[in-house]
Design an enzyme around this catalytic site. Structure first.
Site, PDB file in Angstrom:
ATOM      1  CB  CYS A  86      71.743   9.915  -7.517  1.00 43.66           C
ATOM      2  SG  CYS A  86      71.007   8.518  -8.421  1.00 43.66           S
ATOM      3  CE  LYS A 108      68.960  -0.228  -9.372  1.00 47.91           C
ATOM      4  NZ  LYS A 108      68.804  -0.992  -8.101  1.00 47.91           N
ATOM      5  CB  SER A 119      72.366   2.340  -8.010  1.00 47.18           C
ATOM      6  OG  SER A 119      71.267   1.583  -7.564  1.00 47.18           O
ATOM      7  CG  HIS A 141      75.151   6.846  -5.952  1.00 44.20           C
ATOM      8  ND1 HIS A 141      74.648   7.700  -4.983  1.00 44.20           N
ATOM      9  CD2 HIS A 141      74.080   6.440  -6.692  1.00 44.20           C
ATOM     10  CE1 HIS A 141      73.331   7.795  -5.126  1.00 44.20           C
ATOM     11  NE2 HIS A 141      72.960   7.048  -6.144  1.00 44.20           N
ATOM     12  CD  GLU A 178      77.444   8.992  -3.114  1.00 46.73           C
ATOM     13  OE1 GLU A 178      76.252   8.659  -3.076  1.00 46.73           O
ATOM     14  OE2 GLU A 178      77.991   9.432  -4.157  1.00 46.73           O
TER      15      GLU A 178
END
Length: 302
Positions: free
Chosen positions: A142, A163, A192, A235, A237
């Site tokens: 990110c 966003k 995000s 992300h 993860e």
């Protein structure tokens, strides 16, 4: 993968409950193998959550892995106790004479600042420069990916109209590349972030190639052609509930955050989200450790 972590690290209990093989130091020293040494620079505010997320996916092959956590000295964390950082994290001065097989640099909630405005930017640049000679392969996540692309290749970022927040479908563009070996042609991954990278500069850079992208979320995976630097703009993860926690946190702070896209069943935030990207995250980290770290690193660093 048996992972060797500090015995009292809070994430240890979480991992053991999930049947992740966590190895104690006494047992690790009896194995006649050279483990992979992985350094994690954790820039996320809730460090204990990020520790568990990453370690969950570094435990998926039969190779022994030693984990070390790195902290910044030019920035004071407001969300993690000083005790936790002093106990489980090392300053750069403690590791800069060593070499590591792999390194992970996480995201950070500073993306609306210019890179030069970030209070630890100079220290981060020093760490990234050091990693080029002392780490076999570094995985940037990110904002960590944005920072490395800017510092190493001059590829900037820009603010999005709104966003990028949700779980998006991605297409594998380079199926023969080892990082995405075994991936489905299309897969899901969470994002995000408020910013995106300069796509044309990335696509046209002679030392980089794009491995996966989304029509909605843009580039997701990219890599340097020598495999020393991996970049993930999202992300994988994240746990199943991370986006829900971010959504509720923002709403409580008075931030008009939209619902994460393609996340809650029927777009109902009262319903538990489905965990639909876990297997690809496990495969991604397994591929990175196997092809970019284990097979590329010398048996003994000189």
């Amino acid at each position: 993968m048996p992972i060797r972590i500090p015995a009292k690290l809070p994430a240890k209990e979480i991992l053991e409950q999930e049947n992740i093989f966590v190895m104690e130091e006494e047992r690790a020293t009896t194995q006649d193998i050279r483990p992979l040494n992985i350094l994690i620079l954790n820039l996320m505010p809730e460090k204990e959550k990020t520790e568990a997320q990453l370690l969950r996916f570094l435990g998926n092959t039969p190779i022994q892995v030693n984990i070390s956590f790195l902290r910044l000295t030019t920035h004071e964390s407001k969300n993690t106790s000083k005790y936790h950082l002093d106990t489980f994290y090392k300053p750069f001065s403690d590791v800069n004479t060593k070499r590591f097989d792999g390194m992970i640099i996480t995201g950070s909630p500073v993306e609306l600042l210019s890179f030069e405005e970030v209070d630890y930017w100079d220290e981060l640049k020093d760490i990234m420069d050091w990693s080029q000679e002392n780490v076999t392969s570094t995985f940037h996540i990110c904002w960590g990916a944005q920072a490395a692309l800017y510092h190493r290749y001059g590829i900037g970022k820009y603010r999005l109209p709104e966003k990028c927040f949700g779980v998006y479908e991605h297409e594998v563009l380079a199926p023969k590349e080892n990082l995405v070996r075994g991936f489905d042609d299309h897969f899901l991954a969470p994002h995000s972030r408020y910013t995106d990278i300069e796509f044309k500069k990335l696509m046209n850079h002679p030392d980089l190639h794009v491995l996966a992208r989304s029509d909605q979320a843009g580039v997701f995976l990219a890599a340097s052609k020598d495999g020393k630097n991996i970049f993930a703009t999202g992300h994988l993860e994240y746990s199943a509930t991370t986006l829900a926690e971010e959504y509720r946190r923002d709403r409580e702070r008075g931030i008009d955050t939209k619902l994460p896209e393609n996340y809650f069943p029927d777009n109902d935030p009262e319903k538990a989200p489905l965990y639909r990207w876990k297997s690809h995250c496990s495969l991604m980290f397994s591929n990175w450790l196997n092809y970019y770290v284990y097979q590329a690193t010398p048996y003994e660093w000189d």
